[in-house]
Design a protein around this motif. Structure first.
Motif, mmCIF file in Angstrom:
data_model
loop_
_atom_site.group_PDB
_atom_site.id
_atom_site.type_symbol
_atom_site.label_atom_id
_atom_site.label_comp_id
_atom_site.label_asym_id
_atom_site.label_seq_id
_atom_site.Cartn_x
_atom_site.Cartn_y
_atom_site.Cartn_z
ATOM 1 N N GLY A 1 80.395 147.453 -56.780
ATOM 2 C CA GLY A 1 80.210 147.164 -55.364
ATOM 3 C C GLY A 1 78.809 146.678 -55.092
ATOM 4 N N GLY A 2 78.576 146.301 -53.857
ATOM 5 C CA GLY A 2 77.265 145.773 -53.499
ATOM 6 C C GLY A 2 76.258 146.873 -53.272
ATOM 7 N N SER A 3 76.701 147.994 -52.681
ATOM 8 C CA SER A 3 75.763 149.074 -52.418
ATOM 9 C C SER A 3 76.490 150.404 -52.383
ATOM 10 C CB SER A 3 75.038 148.836 -51.091
ATOM 11 O OG SER A 3 75.974 148.822 -50.037
ATOM 12 N N GLY A 4 75.741 151.473 -52.514
ATOM 13 C CA GLY A 4 76.315 152.813 -52.516
ATOM 14 C C GLY A 4 75.750 153.625 -53.659
ATOM 15 N N LEU A 5 75.830 154.954 -53.520
ATOM 16 C CA LEU A 5 75.320 155.832 -54.572
ATOM 17 C C LEU A 5 76.031 155.589 -55.892
ATOM 18 C CD1 LEU A 5 74.911 159.354 -52.919
ATOM 19 C CD2 LEU A 5 73.142 157.922 -53.930
ATOM 20 N N GLY A 6 77.356 155.402 -55.825
ATOM 21 C CA GLY A 6 78.133 155.189 -57.042
ATOM 22 C C GLY A 6 77.718 153.908 -57.747
ATOM 23 N N SER A 7 77.473 152.838 -56.976
ATOM 24 C CA SER A 7 77.031 151.570 -57.577
ATOM 25 C C SER A 7 75.665 151.740 -58.228
ATOM 26 C CB SER A 7 76.918 150.464 -56.525
ATOM 27 O OG SER A 7 78.013 150.469 -55.688
ATOM 28 N N PHE A 8 74.807 152.512 -57.551
ATOM 29 C CA PHE A 8 73.468 152.752 -58.101
ATOM 30 C C PHE A 8 73.575 153.434 -59.462
ATOM 31 C CE2 PHE A 8 70.079 155.787 -58.870
ATOM 32 C CZ PHE A 8 68.957 154.989 -58.816
ATOM 33 N N VAL A 9 74.427 154.461 -59.542
ATOM 34 C CA VAL A 9 74.602 155.198 -60.793
ATOM 35 C C VAL A 9 75.206 154.292 -61.865
ATOM 36 C CG1 VAL A 9 75.881 157.094 -61.879
ATOM 37 C CG2 VAL A 9 74.742 157.459 -59.706
ATOM 38 N N LEU A 10 76.171 153.456 -61.447
ATOM 39 C CA LEU A 10 76.800 152.514 -62.390
ATOM 40 C C LEU A 10 75.763 151.565 -62.986
ATOM 41 C CD1 LEU A 10 79.489 151.259 -63.541
ATOM 42 C CD2 LEU A 10 79.424 149.730 -61.594
ATOM 43 N N ASP A 11 74.926 150.969 -62.115
ATOM 44 C CA ASP A 11 73.899 150.035 -62.607
ATOM 45 C C ASP A 11 72.905 150.739 -63.520
ATOM 46 O OD1 ASP A 11 75.165 148.263 -61.036
ATOM 47 O OD2 ASP A 11 73.591 148.063 -59.533
ATOM 48 N N ALA A 12 72.515 151.960 -63.117
ATOM 49 C CA ALA A 12 71.516 152.675 -63.914
ATOM 50 C C ALA A 12 72.075 153.048 -65.278
ATOM 51 C CB ALA A 12 71.059 153.934 -63.176
ATOM 52 N N SER A 13 73.393 153.331 -65.355
ATOM 53 C CA SER A 13 73.938 153.733 -66.655
ATOM 54 C C SER A 13 74.294 152.531 -67.520
ATOM 55 C CB SER A 13 75.143 154.658 -66.472
ATOM 56 O OG SER A 13 76.157 153.987 -65.781
ATOM 57 N N THR A 14 74.898 151.481 -66.930
ATOM 58 C CA THR A 14 75.288 150.347 -67.775
ATOM 59 C C THR A 14 74.147 149.356 -67.968
ATOM 60 O OG1 THR A 14 76.161 149.192 -65.868
ATOM 61 C CG2 THR A 14 77.729 150.437 -67.177
ATOM 62 N N GLY A 15 73.230 149.279 -66.998
ATOM 63 C CA GLY A 15 72.159 148.295 -67.083
ATOM 64 C C GLY A 15 71.164 148.612 -68.183
ATOM 65 N N ALA A 16 70.713 149.861 -68.255
ATOM 66 C CA ALA A 16 69.715 150.181 -69.261
ATOM 67 C C ALA A 16 69.837 151.612 -69.762
ATOM 68 C CB ALA A 16 68.317 149.945 -68.694
ATOM 69 N N GLY A 17 70.965 152.278 -69.456
ATOM 70 C CA GLY A 17 71.146 153.641 -69.936
ATOM 71 C C GLY A 17 70.093 154.599 -69.419
ATOM 72 N N ARG A 18 69.742 154.444 -68.136
ATOM 73 C CA ARG A 18 68.701 155.301 -67.571
ATOM 74 C C ARG A 18 69.306 156.609 -67.074
ATOM 75 N NH1 ARG A 18 64.204 152.791 -65.575
ATOM 76 N NH2 ARG A 18 63.541 154.891 -65.054
ATOM 77 N N MET A 19 69.430 157.597 -67.961
ATOM 78 C CA MET A 19 70.035 158.866 -67.570
ATOM 79 C C MET A 19 69.201 159.604 -66.529
ATOM 80 S SD MET A 19 72.975 159.231 -68.650
ATOM 81 C CE MET A 19 73.283 160.936 -68.186
ATOM 82 N N ASP A 20 67.886 159.369 -66.535
ATOM 83 C CA ASP A 20 67.049 160.050 -65.527
ATOM 84 C C ASP A 20 67.422 159.583 -64.115
ATOM 85 O OD1 ASP A 20 63.999 158.053 -65.976
ATOM 86 O OD2 ASP A 20 66.108 157.541 -66.191
ATOM 87 N N LEU A 21 67.669 158.258 -63.974
ATOM 88 C CA LEU A 21 68.077 157.733 -62.672
ATOM 89 C C LEU A 21 69.500 158.179 -62.331
ATOM 90 C CD1 LEU A 21 66.728 154.063 -62.715
ATOM 91 C CD2 LEU A 21 65.831 156.004 -61.456
ATOM 92 N N VAL A 22 70.367 158.219 -63.344
ATOM 93 C CA VAL A 22 71.753 158.658 -63.114
ATOM 94 C C VAL A 22 71.758 160.078 -62.556
ATOM 95 C CG1 VAL A 22 73.925 159.296 -64.251
ATOM 96 C CG2 VAL A 22 72.791 157.159 -64.856
ATOM 97 N N LEU A 23 70.997 160.976 -63.210
ATOM 98 C CA LEU A 23 70.978 162.370 -62.768
ATOM 99 C C LEU A 23 70.303 162.512 -61.406
ATOM 100 C CD1 LEU A 23 70.255 164.146 -66.163
ATOM 101 C CD2 LEU A 23 72.356 164.237 -64.842
ATOM 102 N N ALA A 24 69.262 161.709 -61.158
ATOM 103 C CA ALA A 24 68.597 161.782 -59.855
ATOM 104 C C ALA A 24 69.554 161.339 -58.756
ATOM 105 C CB ALA A 24 67.338 160.924 -59.848
ATOM 106 N N GLY A 25 70.326 160.280 -59.015
ATOM 107 C CA GLY A 25 71.316 159.816 -58.040
ATOM 108 C C GLY A 25 72.401 160.847 -57.813
ATOM 109 N N THR A 26 72.821 161.490 -58.915
ATOM 110 C CA THR A 26 73.841 162.534 -58.815
ATOM 111 C C THR A 26 73.332 163.703 -57.985
ATOM 112 O OG1 THR A 26 74.369 161.925 -61.086
ATOM 113 C CG2 THR A 26 75.475 163.848 -60.205
#
Lengths: 255, 333
Positions: free
Chosen positions: A198-223
């Motif tokens: 999607g264009g925006s949203g917490l879920g999209s943010f987590v998706l980009d952070a995990s598939t874009g560069a595997g940033r688990m720190d950002l994934v967990l912060a978003g969660t």
């Protein structure tokens, strides 16, 4: 206050265990960053405009979905709970629809309502309707017959009994249903964003952070942000419950 | 026993409905959906475009064109929607949810050859350069040279993807039999760890995971696929359905002009680097050391024809695709 204190001690203990486990090197730190790193990212994100827009998009979608679910489920619950033949007639359909996992309907929802915010709102409504609906139906079964008979003997019509007796005594149950649905709707909004993109949203943010560069720190912060939103909404509804329905024992059952 | 008075209940319900209505009308922009305005303006037939993308570095020019107003100057408002993966982005475009999407070329030509969809190539995106698409070996495996790859466990991003094609082509170019290879489908994000933990012998890795796998997993380069027959291979581009392209020629031209400008600007690395943490979530440190692909904007049929030719050679498609007829000629500026 001791309850709050105990809660804080429990939380601190959990964070400490996590920090130790993460720093011990059993799993590489970039896959399970310690809470100190996650909290730093969390604070950084709260100052990041793009992330705040993501957060607003998700929270708005969630609020709209919950509102629509209430508007659908409460009247439907009153109808099903008070008219036995409608209830028995729709039972099979409802029992068939209820266990369908909403995220499995993403492709169908995209075809029916188009991509964009409509998809996640539709699916969240679908999932959030059930707890409110069932709580409303059961609440009507629990009405004290003496109260109904009393109202009847005063010459109240069906509609008036519904408004003056049934609805107020069902209200605590309905609010408990809304509390369950609030959590369900939030989960659905975020997971639909995550699965459908999607264009925006917490879920999209987590998706980009995990598939874009595997940033688990950002994934967990978003969660963490999603968790806090869920916690606050539950606390707020619990407060409403305590204020409005001091006389009811339902909240003690619901925990 | 004093249940809520009816008046309070009605007030509560009224308040909720009002709040909902206010949020519904005022929140449209904040919800992240593009305004439901289908019309165009004097410059283009459709002003608001939904463009599918992925959080990968080659999409930097697209984000640059949004940030620096290149689309706006052409009368376009572009919303970039990051899909879960390339295949779903392409499907959303075929289904009409996205107007234009980025996709790697293999699924594009596969869809065209199998008659799944009629697609048009609006713009080229990026092609391979050395040190961007490599087969890396796990430090604990016996794989050190191309010939060691025969019969091993190799991770690729998915079956029928450009990564599988590039691995097969690279092995064939090195005279290695790929028939007995065990292919392991794995997301790029999980490859560094799979190499570190020896879950696979080798993996086809792209940036930024290439840098990460060398740094964190001690992975060893075996073959650089972007040399020899795969040098400067076009990897992906922007496509739309033929129907959309036929109905909106001015919109397509405007998109192409904006991308031309953005790609020219993107040749300067310093313009791209600050964008990577924003849309691809690559940390600043990694962003400053990764190798970027070669950014292109104009699709060239001779160069692009290499992809369907390779696909046919390796059995992905059974008939030729006429690339020239799929390319929408860029505007004569």
């Amino acid at each position: 206050m001791t309850r709050t204190l105990r809660g804080l001690i429990g939380l601190a203990g959990f964070l400490l265990a996590w920090e130790v486990f993460s720093r011990s090197g059993i799993v590489p730190q970039q896959y399970l960053p310690p809470p100190s790193t996650v909290l730093t990212r969390f604070v950084e994100l709260l100052g990041d405009r793009a992330f705040l827009l993501d957060l607003i998009a998700s929270v708005l979608a969630w609020a709209i979905a919950l509102g629509i679910a209430i508007a659908i489920a409460v009247p439907a619950g009153l109808l099903l709970g008070s008219v036995p033949w409608i209830r028995s007639g729709t039972r099979a359909i409802i029992e068939f629809l209820r266990p369908i996992p909403s995220v499995a309907l993403i492709p169908l929802a995209i075809v029916l309502v188009g991509a964009g915010p409509e998809t996640k709102i539709t699916l969240a409504v679908y999932a959030a309707v059930w707890p409110i609906l069932f709580n409303t139906i059961y609440a009507l079964d629990e009405i004290d017959p003496v109260m109904v008979d009393t109202a009847r003997s005063f010459g109240f019509g069906r509609g008036r009994v519904m408004c003056t007796v049934a609805l107020p005594s069902a209200a605590p149950f309905v609010l408990t249903g809304i509390r369950m649905s609030a959590a369900v709707a939030l989960i659905l909004v975020v997971s639909t964003e995550f699965l459908a993109g999607g264009g925006s949203g917490l879920g999209s943010f987590v998706l980009d952070a995990s598939t874009g560069a595997g940033r688990m720190d950002l994934v967990l912060a978003g969660t963490l942000v999603a968790g806090i939103v869920g916690y606050l909404s539950n606390e707020a509804l619990e407060l409403v419950h305590k204020r409005a329905f001091r006389w009811s024992a339902v909240d003690r059952e619901a925990g | 026993m004093s249940p809520l008075p009816r008046r309070d209940l009605l007030k509560l319900a009224g308040g909720m409905i009002t709040a909902g209505a206010v949020m519904g009308t005022g929140g449209c922009g904040l919800l992240g959906g593009s305004e439901a305005q289908q019309g165009g303006n004097a410059q283009v037939e459709k002003a608001n475009l939904r463009v599918g993308g992925l959080p990968t570095s080659e999409l930097a020019p697209l984000h640059l064109a949004v940030q620096n107003g290149h689309f706006q100057r052409e009368g376009l408002t572009v919303e970039i929607i990051n899909a879960a993966d390339g295949a779903s982005a392409l499907n959303s475009t075929i289904g009409g949810d996205y107007d234009i999407t980025f996709s790697s070329y293999v699924p594009i030509f596969a869809a065209q050859a199998h008659g799944v969809a009629q697609l048009k190539i609006v713009a080229d995106c990026a092609s391979s350069v050395p040190n961007t698409c490599m087969i890396m070996a796990s430090p604990n495996s016996s794989v050190r040279r191309p010939k060691d790859l025969a019969g091993k466990k190799i991770a690729i991003s998915g079956a029928g993807t450009i990564s599988e094609l590039m691995v097969k082509a690279a092995m064939k170019a090195n005279g290695v039999d790929y028939g007995k290879v065990q292919w392991v489908p794995l997301g790029f994000v999980n490859m560094p760890n799979a190499l570190r933990a020896s879950q696979v012998d080798a993996a086809f890795v792209v940036e930024p995971f290439l840098t990460l796998s060398a740094r964190d997993a001690g992975a060893i380069p075996v073959v650089d696929t972007a040399t020899g027959p795969l040098e400067d291979l076009p990897l992906g581009g922007y496509v739309s359905s033929a129907k959309f392209a036929d109905e909106n020629p001015k919109t397509i031209s405007a998109f192409q002009r904006a991308m031309d400008t953005a790609v020219a600007e993107a040749q300067d690395r310093s313009k791209i680097e600050p964008l990577l943490p924003q849309f691809a979530k690559i940390d600043k440190e990694t962003a400053s050391i990764i190798t970027l692909l070669k950014m292109n904007s104009r699709a060239d049929s001779t160069r692009l024809q290499r992809i369907p030719r390779l696909m046919r050679e390796f059995g992905y498609i059974d008939k030729d695709v006429d690339v020239a007829s799929m390319i929408i000629a860029p505007p004569q500026s």
